[in-house]
Design an enzyme around this catalytic site. Sequence first.
Site, PDB file in Angstrom:
ATOM      1  N   HIS A  72       1.039  -1.534  -0.189  1.00 29.75           N
ATOM      2  CA  HIS A  72      -0.045  -0.013  -0.142  1.00 29.75           C
ATOM      3  C   HIS A  72       0.763   1.255  -0.218  1.00 29.75           C
ATOM      4  O   HIS A  72       1.623   1.263   0.845  1.00 29.75           O
ATOM      5  CB  HIS A  72      -0.809  -0.280   1.219  1.00 29.75           C
ATOM      6  N   TYR A 200      -9.226   4.766   7.779  1.00 28.84           N
ATOM      7  CA  TYR A 200      -9.261   5.682   9.589  1.00 28.84           C
ATOM      8  C   TYR A 200     -10.507   6.561   9.275  1.00 28.84           C
ATOM      9  O   TYR A 200      -9.995   7.866   8.934  1.00 28.84           O
ATOM     10  CB  TYR A 200      -8.002   5.727   9.732  1.00 28.84           C
ATOM     11  N   PRO A 292      -4.185   0.194  19.188  1.00 32.46           N
ATOM     12  CA  PRO A 292      -3.464   0.064  17.692  1.00 32.46           C
ATOM     13  C   PRO A 292      -4.043   0.831  16.554  1.00 32.46           C
ATOM     14  O   PRO A 292      -3.905   0.560  15.302  1.00 32.46           O
ATOM     15  CB  PRO A 292      -4.628  -1.253  17.162  1.00 32.46           C
ATOM     16  N   LYS A 296       1.192  -0.558  14.836  1.00 37.66           N
ATOM     17  CA  LYS A 296       2.679  -0.453  15.643  1.00 37.66           C
ATOM     18  C   LYS A 296       2.999  -1.680  15.768  1.00 37.66           C
ATOM     19  O   LYS A 296       4.008  -1.971  16.729  1.00 37.66           O
ATOM     20  CB  LYS A 296       2.806   1.064  16.214  1.00 37.66           C
ATOM     21  N   TYR A 384       4.116   6.834  10.081  1.00 38.50           N
ATOM     22  CA  TYR A 384       3.007   5.779   9.955  1.00 38.50           C
ATOM     23  C   TYR A 384       4.139   4.597   8.723  1.00 38.50           C
ATOM     24  O   TYR A 384       4.403   2.977   9.021  1.00 38.50           O
ATOM     25  CB  TYR A 384       1.667   6.204   9.131  1.00 38.50           C
TER      26      TYR A 384
END
Length: 389
Positions: A72, A200, A292, A296, A384
């Site tokens: 991704h 998200y 979560p 990580k 990220y």
Amino acid sequence: MRRQVVIIGGGPSGLLLSQLLHRDGIETIVLERRSRDYVLGRIRAGVLEWGSVEMLRTAGVDGRMNDQGLVHGGTYLAARNRGFRIDFEARVGRKVMVYGQTEVTADLYAARDAMGGEIIHEAEGVAPHGLDTAAPWVSYVKDGTEHRIDCDYVVGCDGFHGVSRGCIPESVRTEYERIYPFGWLGILSEVPPVSHELIYANHPRGFALCSMRNPQLSRHYIQVGLDEKAEAWSDDAFWDELRRRIPQDAADTLVTGPSIEKSIAPLRSFVCEPIRWGRLFLVGDAAHIVPPTGAKGLNLAISDVHYLWQGLRARYGDGEEEGLARYSERALARVWKSVRFSWSMTTLLHHFPEQGAFGQRIQDADLAYLEQSEAAQTALAENYVGLPF
Ligand code: RFL
Ligand code: PHB
């Protein structure tokens, strides 16, 4: 029995460490409390930082991941049913790999079996001894018989509820903790993902996440209260609530189906310091927990493994002790940056009971800023995809 390194816990961090050490000719044995089927039945992480992908490649466990993992180059964030994309490749020139922890663990077991790695399952009452001496040992019971393994080092890869962390005396140990006033209700369902990348979503009703395991298997989460029970949520109720919280275009095309797993996970930030005491080293969830939201937890376990593996191979290779002496400090420096990032993503995206209308407006403004500012997107993307080891 004697082994150079005894590893407590056969989750991803214990298995990866034993695989890397074995390839360097260092003897290990893994003691796991549960059965292999139980360990492989746990549905957990889904996203690997590129540094984690490279560690799995170094360990020689990348065959299936290379074929089946989904690369991704970005992710979607959403506010009030409208999404926007953060382009990791454009912002920081890096990507992530979507490949489930369950698959990573299965690949590690297969690799350990192929090398003749020793893993004792259903080891009861595992207890380290003599950790502050030069001759530590670990006892355990298997099928009613007590065993003893002498060793040079003990590594606690036994997760948040393991025995290892508590072996560091309270006078030496400091624990930092934040418990969030909500949990995540997650379902796994054999339906195509709603989007080609993760979503998200912040929403006044609560957070939602659309994730995936492969093109036919979706993983979704919604924020729920701490008093809620997974069994009380029918599949239809879950899908209806998810639809209310995600971007309108995603809600319109969402394909629903029966859940094949449904569970609630609490959210917590936790760090133990130090993560070395005498001959004991803590790795992964045994040492720290993150909520979560930043994806990580598994990645931090893998970066701990990296630092400890480097330290142990230097110690057994040329007798150099510095890597082991500095393990706690090096690993924790990176841990705290991920703890900060996970906390900030959690704070940005969830509905907090006490936040009120002001708090919601601040989140809206933060998300609007992220949508408009390349600088803000770069900072999110850099964290990220994973900070360097
Ligand atoms: P684990 O996986 O908990 O493994 C520890 C092992 O130790 C065993 N054990 C013992 N063995 C012997 N004696 C004892 N006394 C023992 N006590 C325990 C346990 O049976 C177990 O097999 O720890 P490890 O290896 O450090 O790995 C950490 C990761 O599992 C964890 O950080 C991640 O799953 C967190 N996480 C995520 N991480 C990510 O990087 N990306 C994600 O997208 C992500 N999503 C998640 C997550 C965790 C979640 N839950 C349910 C906690 C999503 C969820 C919902
Ligand atoms: C998952 O797919 O389980 C997942 C993905 C991203 C997260 C957390 C969990 O941040």
